[in-house]
Design an enzyme around this catalytic site. Structure first.
Site, mmCIF file in Angstrom:
data_model
loop_
_atom_site.group_PDB
_atom_site.id
_atom_site.type_symbol
_atom_site.label_atom_id
_atom_site.label_comp_id
_atom_site.label_asym_id
_atom_site.label_seq_id
_atom_site.Cartn_x
_atom_site.Cartn_y
_atom_site.Cartn_z
ATOM 1 N N SER A 117 10.632 11.359 -5.502
ATOM 2 C CA SER A 117 9.581 10.404 -5.858
ATOM 3 C C SER A 117 9.576 9.195 -4.951
ATOM 4 C CB SER A 117 9.792 9.948 -7.304
ATOM 5 O OG SER A 117 8.941 8.879 -7.635
ATOM 6 N N TYR A 141 14.312 5.867 -13.741
ATOM 7 C CA TYR A 141 13.659 7.063 -13.196
ATOM 8 C C TYR A 141 13.847 7.141 -11.687
ATOM 9 C CZ TYR A 141 9.974 10.060 -11.383
ATOM 10 O OH TYR A 141 9.288 11.021 -10.683
ATOM 11 N N LYS A 145 16.116 9.942 -9.457
ATOM 12 C CA LYS A 145 15.616 10.792 -8.378
ATOM 13 C C LYS A 145 16.462 10.626 -7.118
ATOM 14 C CE LYS A 145 12.196 13.049 -10.162
ATOM 15 N NZ LYS A 145 12.220 14.528 -10.216
#
Length: 322
Positions: A117, A141, A145
């Site tokens: 991402s 998040y 990643k």
């Protein structure tokens, strides 16, 4: 021989599975349906309902379907929510990825394409993000990643894993009318839902240092994204070397204001957006170079902004029965 697509019943995953099928590559899907939809998986594609946290299920699936490689898209993908649910995010994304890699090693599966991402960059201070831009994730998040990328790199050193990670930016559009973006946090679904409900779509902040004062982002069509996964998988199958990470970016951003204009034109619904205050943490601009992916993955923008909007709108209308 087949490829296992984790999260293959999701918006992006289902497009990847369709792209594989179009190129004659067999795939099997595993998805816990926490956000994916069973109906997104095309008929004839083997489907296993379950979690990537279930190592035994992963191993049995790989054995049953003679899996040779994995496209790993499963995960908890809501950056904002991850701030209030960090342990859940790490469990799903970090523990899940580690469990998957262990099952792959146990099953003799040695190649993987990982869904990473743009969130790994946080708020970059450059006009054009490259793979070498410093990583400063600003949410659990984004951190998860980046840790996923580290896990792949470490497993490559330890066990010879062949891998590449594709860093996505803003994925929009639809490659087929029966798959649409249902995320409650992404711009296109939020705008479409507002229009279908008779509300005015909202712009958060019009005083950014950008040409029209609204945030500039990098929007890419989901079908173009899926095509890059096919090339990556084929190159790994052929034993060809790939870079550890690639940005799938356009190199040319689009502002939220421009998106609103394109949506009005594409839907035929005239509206004046509601103007709200900035959201904390929203950078003025994030745009990435896709040059490296263009060199190695046949990455290019095959769809215009108008096509992104029209394809997404058509799929959203089909989903609502309108």
């Amino acid at each position: 021989m087949s490829w296992l697509v984790t999260g293959g019943a999701g918006y992006i995953g289902a497009h990847v599975v369709r792209a594989f099928a179009e190129q004659g590559i067999d795939a099997v899907v595993i998805d816990d349906l926490s956000s994916g939809r069973r109906g997104f998986v095309a008929g004839g594609t083997p489907f296993v309902q379950g979690s990537i946290l279930d190592g035994q299920l992963l191993e049995s699936t790989m054995a049953e379907h003679d899996v040779q490689g994995v496209v790993h898209l499963a995960g908890f993908k809501y950056a904002g929510v991850s701030v209030t649910r960090p342990l859940h995010t790490y469990h799903q994304n970090v523990t899940g990825t580690a469990t998957l890699l262990a099952a792959m090693e146990q099953s003799g599966v040695d190649r993987i394409v990982f869904s990473s991402s743009a969130a790994v960059y946080g708020t970059p201070d450059v006009d054009l993000v490259t793979e070498q831009t410093p990583k400063h994730p600003e949410s659990p998040y984004g951190e998860s990643k980046l840790i996923g990328e580290w896990l792949l790199a470490d497993q490559a050193k330890a066990a010879g894993l062949r891998h590449t990670s594709l860093r996505y930016f803003n994925v929009v559009g639809s490659g087929t009318p029966d798959i649409y973006d249902a995320s409650p946090h992404n711009l296109f679904p939020l705008v479409f839902d507002a229009l279908l409900d008779g509300r005015r779509p909202r712009i958060n902040g019009v005083d950014y240092p950008t040409p029209d004062g609204t945030c500039v982002r990098d929007y890419i069509h989901v079908a173009d994204l899926a095509a890059a996964h096919v090339v990556a998988a084929r190159r790994l199958d052929a034993g060809e070397s790939l870079e550890p990470v690639y940005n799938l970016g356009s190199g040319d951003g689009v502002s939220v204001g421009e998106i609103m204009t394109a949506v009005a034109a594409g839907t035929g619904i005239a509206f004046e957006p509601e103007i709200a205050a900035r959201r904390p943490g929203d950078p003025a601009r994030i745009v990435a170079s896709g040059e490296l992916a263009a060199r190695d993955l046949d990455w290019r923008m095959r769809h215009s902004l108008a096509e992104m909007v029209s394809s997404a709108w058509n799929a959203r209308q089909a989903a609502s029965g309108e």
